[in-house]
Write an enzyme that holds these catalytic residues in place. Structure first.
Site, PDB file in Angstrom:
ATOM      1  N   ASP A  37     -13.792  10.168  13.370  1.00 55.64           N
ATOM      2  CA  ASP A  37     -14.031  11.230  12.376  1.00 55.64           C
ATOM      3  C   ASP A  37     -13.176  12.437  12.729  1.00 55.64           C
ATOM      4  O   ASP A  37     -12.977  12.723  13.909  1.00 55.64           O
ATOM      5  CB  ASP A  37     -15.530  11.615  12.385  1.00 55.64           C
ATOM      6  CG  ASP A  37     -15.971  12.196  11.060  1.00 55.64           C
ATOM      7  OD1 ASP A  37     -15.472  13.280  10.693  1.00 55.64           O
ATOM      8  OD2 ASP A  37     -16.800  11.561  10.377  1.00 55.64           O
ATOM      9  N   GLY A  42     -18.027  16.070   8.251  1.00 58.21           N
ATOM     10  CA  GLY A  42     -19.045  15.489   9.133  1.00 58.21           C
ATOM     11  C   GLY A  42     -19.413  16.461  10.245  1.00 58.21           C
ATOM     12  O   GLY A  42     -18.751  17.480  10.445  1.00 58.21           O
ATOM     13  N   ASP A  62      -7.867  11.678  12.689  1.00 58.54           N
ATOM     14  CA  ASP A  62      -7.668  11.757  11.237  1.00 58.54           C
ATOM     15  C   ASP A  62      -7.032  10.443  10.788  1.00 58.54           C
ATOM     16  O   ASP A  62      -5.947  10.078  11.267  1.00 58.54           O
ATOM     17  CB  ASP A  62      -6.731  12.956  10.971  1.00 58.54           C
ATOM     18  CG  ASP A  62      -6.496  13.176   9.482  1.00 58.54           C
ATOM     19  OD1 ASP A  62      -6.486  12.194   8.721  1.00 58.54           O
ATOM     20  OD2 ASP A  62      -6.313  14.340   9.096  1.00 58.54           O
ATOM     21  N   LEU A  77     -15.225   4.560   5.722  1.00 58.34           N
ATOM     22  CA  LEU A  77     -16.022   5.553   4.969  1.00 58.34           C
ATOM     23  C   LEU A  77     -15.380   6.938   4.973  1.00 58.34           C
ATOM     24  O   LEU A  77     -15.883   7.841   4.307  1.00 58.34           O
ATOM     25  CB  LEU A  77     -17.429   5.673   5.574  1.00 58.34           C
ATOM     26  CG  LEU A  77     -18.519   4.748   5.017  1.00 58.34           C
ATOM     27  CD1 LEU A  77     -18.179   3.289   5.283  1.00 58.34           C
ATOM     28  CD2 LEU A  77     -19.864   5.072   5.655  1.00 58.34           C
ATOM     29  N   GLY A 106      -3.725  -1.806   7.721  1.00 51.91           N
ATOM     30  CA  GLY A 106      -2.736  -2.242   8.723  1.00 51.91           C
ATOM     31  C   GLY A 106      -3.430  -2.636  10.019  1.00 51.91           C
ATOM     32  O   GLY A 106      -3.087  -3.644  10.651  1.00 51.91           O
ATOM     33  N   TYR A 149      -9.893  12.416  -6.024  1.00 56.63           N
ATOM     34  CA  TYR A 149     -10.901  11.508  -5.469  1.00 56.63           C
ATOM     35  C   TYR A 149     -10.905  10.187  -6.254  1.00 56.63           C
ATOM     36  O   TYR A 149     -10.762   9.107  -5.673  1.00 56.63           O
ATOM     37  CB  TYR A 149     -12.262  12.193  -5.548  1.00 56.63           C
ATOM     38  CG  TYR A 149     -13.403  11.433  -4.918  1.00 56.63           C
ATOM     39  CD1 TYR A 149     -13.550  11.350  -3.535  1.00 56.63           C
ATOM     40  CD2 TYR A 149     -14.376  10.834  -5.724  1.00 56.63           C
ATOM     41  CE1 TYR A 149     -14.630  10.674  -2.969  1.00 56.63           C
ATOM     42  CE2 TYR A 149     -15.453  10.167  -5.165  1.00 56.63           C
ATOM     43  CZ  TYR A 149     -15.582  10.078  -3.781  1.00 56.63           C
ATOM     44  OH  TYR A 149     -16.650   9.419  -3.235  1.00 56.63           O
ATOM     45  N   ARG A 190     -23.639  18.708  -3.428  1.00 55.05           N
ATOM     46  CA  ARG A 190     -24.088  17.637  -4.320  1.00 55.05           C
ATOM     47  C   ARG A 190     -25.497  17.938  -4.801  1.00 55.05           C
ATOM     48  O   ARG A 190     -26.246  18.678  -4.160  1.00 55.05           O
ATOM     49  CB  ARG A 190     -23.998  16.281  -3.619  1.00 55.05           C
ATOM     50  CG  ARG A 190     -22.574  15.781  -3.629  1.00 55.05           C
ATOM     51  CD  ARG A 190     -22.403  14.484  -2.916  1.00 55.05           C
ATOM     52  NE  ARG A 190     -22.327  14.655  -1.473  1.00 55.05           N
ATOM     53  CZ  ARG A 190     -22.081  13.674  -0.621  1.00 55.05           C
ATOM     54  NH1 ARG A 190     -21.887  12.459  -1.056  1.00 55.05           N
ATOM     55  NH2 ARG A 190     -22.027  13.908   0.683  1.00 55.05           N
TER      56      ARG A 190
HETATM   57  P1  NAD Z   1     -19.469  12.844   4.003  1.00 57.27           P
HETATM   58  O1  NAD Z   1     -18.537  13.904   3.525  1.00 57.27           O
HETATM   59  O2  NAD Z   1     -20.750  13.254   4.614  1.00 57.27           O
HETATM   60  O3  NAD Z   1     -18.734  11.877   5.030  1.00 57.27           O
HETATM   61  C1  NAD Z   1     -17.355  11.651   5.045  1.00 57.27           C
HETATM   62  C2  NAD Z   1     -16.909  11.663   6.504  1.00 57.27           C
HETATM   63  O4  NAD Z   1     -15.496  11.378   6.552  1.00 57.27           O
HETATM   64  C3  NAD Z   1     -17.108  13.021   7.174  1.00 57.27           C
HETATM   65  O5  NAD Z   1     -17.699  12.846   8.445  1.00 57.27           O
HETATM   66  C4  NAD Z   1     -15.686  13.575   7.289  1.00 57.27           C
HETATM   67  O6  NAD Z   1     -15.535  14.480   8.352  1.00 57.27           O
HETATM   68  C5  NAD Z   1     -14.891  12.303   7.460  1.00 57.27           C
HETATM   69  N1  NAD Z   1     -13.467  12.417   7.077  1.00 57.27           N
HETATM   70  C6  NAD Z   1     -12.957  12.970   5.948  1.00 57.27           C
HETATM   71  N2  NAD Z   1     -11.622  12.879   5.956  1.00 57.27           N
HETATM   72  C7  NAD Z   1     -11.278  12.227   7.106  1.00 57.27           C
HETATM   73  C8  NAD Z   1     -10.054  11.839   7.675  1.00 57.27           C
HETATM   74  N3  NAD Z   1      -8.882  12.073   7.063  1.00 57.27           N
HETATM   75  N4  NAD Z   1     -10.071  11.205   8.881  1.00 57.27           N
HETATM   76  C9  NAD Z   1     -11.240  10.977   9.524  1.00 57.27           C
HETATM   77  N5  NAD Z   1     -12.440  11.327   9.026  1.00 57.27           N
HETATM   78  C10 NAD Z   1     -12.461  11.952   7.825  1.00 57.27           C
HETATM   79  O7  NAD Z   1     -19.710  11.887   2.749  1.00 57.27           O
HETATM   80  P2  NAD Z   1     -20.671  10.619   2.569  1.00 57.27           P
HETATM   81  O8  NAD Z   1     -21.563  10.914   1.430  1.00 57.27           O
HETATM   82  O9  NAD Z   1     -21.231  10.199   3.859  1.00 57.27           O
HETATM   83  O10 NAD Z   1     -19.621   9.538   2.054  1.00 57.27           O
HETATM   84  C11 NAD Z   1     -19.105   8.515   2.906  1.00 57.27           C
HETATM   85  C12 NAD Z   1     -18.207   7.600   2.091  1.00 57.27           C
HETATM   86  O11 NAD Z   1     -18.946   6.993   1.037  1.00 57.27           O
HETATM   87  C13 NAD Z   1     -17.017   8.310   1.449  1.00 57.27           C
HETATM   88  O12 NAD Z   1     -15.887   7.480   1.524  1.00 57.27           O
HETATM   89  C14 NAD Z   1     -17.441   8.460   0.013  1.00 57.27           C
HETATM   90  O13 NAD Z   1     -16.343   8.492  -0.861  1.00 57.27           O
HETATM   91  C15 NAD Z   1     -18.289   7.214  -0.200  1.00 57.27           C
HETATM   92  N6  NAD Z   1     -19.261   7.428  -1.279  1.00 57.27           N
HETATM   93  C16 NAD Z   1     -20.347   8.225  -1.090  1.00 57.27           C
HETATM   94  C17 NAD Z   1     -21.232   8.444  -2.144  1.00 57.27           C
HETATM   95  C18 NAD Z   1     -22.452   9.302  -1.992  1.00 57.27           C
HETATM   96  O14 NAD Z   1     -23.142   9.535  -2.997  1.00 57.27           O
HETATM   97  N7  NAD Z   1     -22.819   9.784  -0.838  1.00 57.27           N
HETATM   98  C19 NAD Z   1     -20.986   7.844  -3.398  1.00 57.27           C
HETATM   99  C20 NAD Z   1     -19.848   7.069  -3.548  1.00 57.27           C
HETATM  100  C21 NAD Z   1     -18.990   6.844  -2.479  1.00 57.27           C
HETATM  101  N1  UDP Z   2     -25.019  19.433 -10.625  1.00 57.72           N
HETATM  102  C1  UDP Z   2     -25.826  20.452 -11.079  1.00 57.72           C
HETATM  103  N2  UDP Z   2     -26.145  21.463 -10.212  1.00 57.72           N
HETATM  104  C2  UDP Z   2     -25.714  21.493  -8.925  1.00 57.72           C
HETATM  105  C3  UDP Z   2     -24.894  20.434  -8.459  1.00 57.72           C
HETATM  106  C4  UDP Z   2     -24.550  19.420  -9.341  1.00 57.72           C
HETATM  107  O1  UDP Z   2     -26.258  20.474 -12.231  1.00 57.72           O
HETATM  108  O2  UDP Z   2     -26.068  22.440  -8.207  1.00 57.72           O
HETATM  109  C5  UDP Z   2     -24.703  18.321 -11.542  1.00 57.72           C
HETATM  110  C6  UDP Z   2     -23.230  17.975 -11.671  1.00 57.72           C
HETATM  111  O3  UDP Z   2     -22.610  18.750 -12.669  1.00 57.72           O
HETATM  112  C7  UDP Z   2     -23.293  16.512 -12.046  1.00 57.72           C
HETATM  113  C8  UDP Z   2     -24.539  16.002 -11.307  1.00 57.72           C
HETATM  114  O4  UDP Z   2     -25.302  17.166 -11.013  1.00 57.72           O
HETATM  115  O5  UDP Z   2     -23.516  16.360 -13.421  1.00 57.72           O
HETATM  116  C9  UDP Z   2     -24.222  15.259 -10.023  1.00 57.72           C
HETATM  117  O6  UDP Z   2     -23.343  16.066  -9.263  1.00 57.72           O
HETATM  118  P1  UDP Z   2     -22.897  15.709  -7.784  1.00 57.72           P
HETATM  119  O7  UDP Z   2     -21.985  16.809  -7.347  1.00 57.72           O
HETATM  120  O8  UDP Z   2     -24.098  15.442  -6.955  1.00 57.72           O
HETATM  121  O9  UDP Z   2     -22.118  14.334  -7.870  1.00 57.72           O
HETATM  122  P2  UDP Z   2     -21.198  13.603  -8.950  1.00 57.72           P
HETATM  123  O10 UDP Z   2     -22.036  12.491  -9.430  1.00 57.72           O
HETATM  124  O11 UDP Z   2     -20.852  14.533 -10.076  1.00 57.72           O
HETATM  125  O12 UDP Z   2     -20.002  13.194  -8.192  1.00 57.72           O
END
Ligand code: NAD
Ligand code: UDP
Length: 323
Positions: A37, A42, A62, A77, A106, A149, A190
């Site tokens: 990480d 994180g 990174d 992740l 890779g 994203y 979020r």
């Molecule tokens: P998070 O931001 O808490 O975790 C992401 C982690 O990745 C963090 O610890 C961050 O420091 C690390 N990171 C970011 N860029 C990096 C890099 N270049 N090198 C090394 N580490 C790096 O988010 P999360 O909710 O735990 O999400 C984890 C994964 O799941 C992500 O890939 C996210 O896209 C995917 N995901 C999450 C959700 C959700 O609702 N939580 C939904 C869809 C997809």
């Molecule tokens: N949202 C909201 N108030 C907040 C944060 C988010 O109304 O304080 C809404 C946002 O516009 C979206 C939904 O909640 O419609 C979910 O947002 P989030 O950022 O959790 O994730 P997304 O699904 O959009 O990636």
């Protein structure tokens, strides 16, 4: 069914919200776990309780740079997941998704490791098909503020399938829908953590738009279980496979539930709806059910209770000063 023979497992983004729960489960199962990480979103505190475990190790790195380790499985992740965080430095977000995927693929190719990509429901963009099955190609704005994203993750999926077809890399692609739970960063932005933190600290709950947009919320334990099942599924199951809870709620309903559960009397404040905010989102999980035997078990009511309990404790000084 999950394969319980001990493996050397790399979790990128291991100090993040989902990554930390995944590391915990894998350590409990007896695997040799390496969390990588760069602490972009994180926190060390998410994994500090694992540091004295002999089968857990953490490395600051990174993933946009090459990584040389020897592993059997890779959960990729690493990537900021909250809109506020991934839009803060959009170029870095795309680099993490795309260069990060190339580096991890890779690594998988060289070590012959199996690799799982944490993809997302954002692949579907603002969907015209509802609920979203995996064969829906999506409706994504390629040049909007969410594109770093959405398109980054779409390109990562392309790379996964090309490495699979061209180089025979053993891949698994999970499309994760909105997941919530303890250890989300209080400033993550979020919706679930925002509403809970606002309600507990006596600040207005911020609803973007009219609150009629919907999301389907999966509790983190269920999601981690789905990721592990997918990773250990038979070779021919590559995905993509949706992982999420099909229970669909409007954002207004979510706000009302959080206010009722916290007993908070704060007001609801309307804010402008962000550009390209998806209007609706609900996973079709038939594939996960039939191929992985997976269904979520924690409903929103129960998951909110657990998450509110976590934040009540984590925010204790702030809550006390808010009265
Ligand atoms: P998070 O931001 O808490 O975790 C992401 C982690 O990745 C963090 O610890 C961050 O420091 C690390 N990171 C970011 N860029 C990096 C890099 N270049 N090198 C090394 N580490 C790096 O988010 P999360 O909710 O735990 O999400 C984890 C994964 O799941 C992500 O890939 C996210 O896209 C995917 N995901 C999450 C959700 C959700 O609702 N939580 C939904 C869809 C997809
Ligand atoms: N949202 C909201 N108030 C907040 C944060 C988010 O109304 O304080 C809404 C946002 O516009 C979206 C939904 O909640 O419609 C979910 O947002 P989030 O950022 O959790 O994730 P997304 O699904 O959009 O990636």
């Amino acid at each position: 069914m999950p394969n319980r023979s001990p493996k050397r497992v790399l979790v990128t983004g291991g100090a993040g919200f989902i990554g930390s729960f995944l590391c915990e489960r894998l350590v409990e199962e007896g695997h040799e776990v390496l969390a990588v990480d760069n602490y972009y979103t994180g926190r060390r505190s998410n994994i500090v309780h694992l540091l004295d475990r002999p089968n857990f190790e953490v490395m600051r790195h990174d993933i946009t740079f090459a990584l040389y380790v020897e592993v059997d499985q890779i959960y990729n992740l690493a990537c900021p997941a909250s809109p506020g965080h991934y839009q803060f430095d959009p170029v870095q977000t795309t680099k993490t998704s795309v260069h990060g995927a190339i580096n991890m693929l890779g690594l998988a190719k060289r070590t012959k490791a199996r690799i799982l990509q944490a993809s997302t429901s954002e692949i579907y963009g603002d969907p015209n098909v509802h609920p979203q099955p995996e064969d829906y190609w999506g409706h994504v704005n390629p040049i909007g503020p969410r594109a770093c994203y959405d398109e980054g993750k779409r390109c990562a999926e392309t790379l996964f399938f090309d490495y699979h077809r061209q180089h025979g890399v053993d891949i698994k692609v999970a499309r994760i829908f909105n997941t919530y739970g303890p250890r989300m960063h209080p400033n993550d932005g979020r919706v679930v953590s925002n509403f809970i933190v606002q309600a507990l600290s006596g600040e207005p709950v911020t609803i973007y738009g009219d609150g009629s947009q919907t999301r389907s919320f999966c509790y983190v334990d269920d999601l981690v279980d789905g990721l592990i099942r997918l990773m250990n599924s038979p070779d021919d199951i590559t995905g993509p496979i949706n992982l999420g809870n099909p229970g669909e709620f409007s954002i207004l309903q979510l706000a009302q539930m959080v206010l009722a559960k916290t007993g908070s009397k704060v007001s609801i404040e309307r804010r402008t709806l962000p550009r390209d905010d998806p209007r609706q989102r609900q996973p079709d999980i038939a594939r996960a059910q039939s191929l992985l035997g997976w269904s979520p078990t924690v409903g929103l009511e129960q998951g909110l209770d657990r998450t509110i309990a976590y934040f009540t404790n984590a925010l204790r000084p702030a809550v006390a000063s808010a009265g």
